[in-house]
Write an enzyme that holds these catalytic residues in place. Structure first.
Site, PDB file in Angstrom:
ATOM      1  CG  ASN A  90      -1.869  -1.173   1.252  1.00 55.45           C
ATOM      2  OD1 ASN A  90      -2.388  -1.563   0.202  1.00 55.45           O
ATOM      3  ND2 ASN A  90      -2.108  -1.745   2.419  1.00 55.45           N
ATOM      4  N   GLY A  96      -4.398   2.788   1.447  1.00 53.82           N
ATOM      5  CA  GLY A  96      -4.531   1.978   2.649  1.00 53.82           C
ATOM      6  C   GLY A  96      -3.296   1.932   3.516  1.00 53.82           C
ATOM      7  CD  GLN A  97       2.675   3.654   3.250  1.00 57.08           C
ATOM      8  OE1 GLN A  97       2.551   4.224   2.169  1.00 57.08           O
ATOM      9  NE2 GLN A  97       3.845   3.428   3.816  1.00 57.08           N
ATOM     10  CB  SER A  98      -2.203   2.515   8.544  1.00 56.02           C
ATOM     11  OG  SER A  98      -1.740   1.187   8.719  1.00 56.02           O
ATOM     12  CG  HIS A 103       4.501  -2.257   5.377  1.00 57.53           C
ATOM     13  ND1 HIS A 103       4.485  -0.892   5.626  1.00 57.53           N
ATOM     14  CD2 HIS A 103       3.210  -2.632   5.309  1.00 57.53           C
ATOM     15  CE1 HIS A 103       3.233  -0.482   5.712  1.00 57.53           C
ATOM     16  NE2 HIS A 103       2.437  -1.517   5.513  1.00 57.53           N
ATOM     17  CG  LEU A 104       7.121  -6.031  -0.120  1.00 58.93           C
ATOM     18  CD1 LEU A 104       8.192  -5.119   0.470  1.00 58.93           C
ATOM     19  CD2 LEU A 104       7.777  -7.124  -0.962  1.00 58.93           C
TER      20      LEU A 104
HETATM   21  P1  AMP Z   1      -0.523  -0.690   5.979  1.00 61.07           P
HETATM   22  O1  AMP Z   1      -1.946  -0.393   6.306  1.00 61.07           O
HETATM   23  O2  AMP Z   1      -0.296  -1.198   4.579  1.00 61.07           O
HETATM   24  O3  AMP Z   1       0.377   0.476   6.316  1.00 61.07           O
HETATM   25  O4  AMP Z   1      -0.097  -1.901   6.902  1.00 61.07           O
HETATM   26  C1  AMP Z   1       0.338  -1.721   8.203  1.00 61.07           C
HETATM   27  C2  AMP Z   1       0.160  -3.042   8.898  1.00 61.07           C
HETATM   28  O5  AMP Z   1       0.905  -3.010  10.086  1.00 61.07           O
HETATM   29  C3  AMP Z   1      -1.279  -3.350   9.283  1.00 61.07           C
HETATM   30  O6  AMP Z   1      -1.706  -4.559   8.663  1.00 61.07           O
HETATM   31  C4  AMP Z   1      -1.224  -3.478  10.800  1.00 61.07           C
HETATM   32  O7  AMP Z   1      -2.068  -4.485  11.295  1.00 61.07           O
HETATM   33  C5  AMP Z   1       0.242  -3.797  11.026  1.00 61.07           C
HETATM   34  N1  AMP Z   1       0.755  -3.431  12.342  1.00 61.07           N
HETATM   35  C6  AMP Z   1       0.565  -2.280  13.014  1.00 61.07           C
HETATM   36  N2  AMP Z   1       1.232  -2.299  14.179  1.00 61.07           N
HETATM   37  C7  AMP Z   1       1.882  -3.488  14.222  1.00 61.07           C
HETATM   38  C8  AMP Z   1       2.739  -4.116  15.178  1.00 61.07           C
HETATM   39  N3  AMP Z   1       3.081  -3.506  16.328  1.00 61.07           N
HETATM   40  N4  AMP Z   1       3.201  -5.362  14.923  1.00 61.07           N
HETATM   41  C9  AMP Z   1       2.867  -5.980  13.774  1.00 61.07           C
HETATM   42  N5  AMP Z   1       2.066  -5.443  12.832  1.00 61.07           N
HETATM   43  C10 AMP Z   1       1.578  -4.213  13.051  1.00 61.07           C
END
Ligand code: AMP
Length: 117
Positions: A90, A96-98, A103-104
């Site tokens: 994302n 959808g990037q949060s 990251h993949l």
């Molecule tokens: P994105 O929304 O593509 O940025 O994906 C971020 C991902 O990180 C989401 O699927 C979250 O569930 C995951 N995430 C957030 N905090 C953590 C954490 N502390 N350990 C592992 N995964 C996490």
């Protein structure tokens, strides 16, 4: 480039082992760990240890980190006996990037719709 240099970045903190994670793979350039809120039976995040906020920021030396991430991802998929899986990046909030550390997502263990939502 200095590895995991962003003090406040969540994933840099996981790289530095300041925040616990279930590690699936690690070498000098790449870290992979299980997603804390999995969206599939298998959901692993593969990251470069060097901080790059998002895919569209990757250039020059950063771009060279993407190959090792993809190779690590295929090794993890094989180790987890996934013969069919989805790989997602994302790039940007609307996509959808949060977490703004590139990251993949490696997602497996169920069927996936196409096109994605
Ligand atoms: P994105 O929304 O593509 O940025 O994906 C971020 C991902 O990180 C989401 O699927 C979250 O569930 C995951 N995430 C957030 N905090 C953590 C954490 N502390 N350990 C592992 N995964 C996490």
């Amino acid at each position: 480039m200095s590895p995991s240099a962003d003090a406040s970045c969540l994933f840099c903190r996981i790289v530095r082992k300041e925040i616990p994670a279930k590690i699936a793979f690690e070498d000098e350039r790449v870290l992979a760990f299980h997603d804390v809120t999995p969206k599939a039976p298998t959901h692993v995040l593969v990251i470069p240890k060097t901080h790059v906020a998002r895919l569209s920021d990757a250039s020059g030396d950063h771009a060279a980190l993407l190959g090792p991430c993809l190779v690590a991802l295929t090794q993890i998929a094989r180790a987890l006996s996934l013969d069919s899986y989805r790989v997602v990046i994302n790039d940007g909030a609307e996509a959808g990037q949060s977490v703004f550390h590139l990251h993949l997502h490696l997602l497996g263990g169920r069927a996936f719709a196409w096109p994605p939502g």
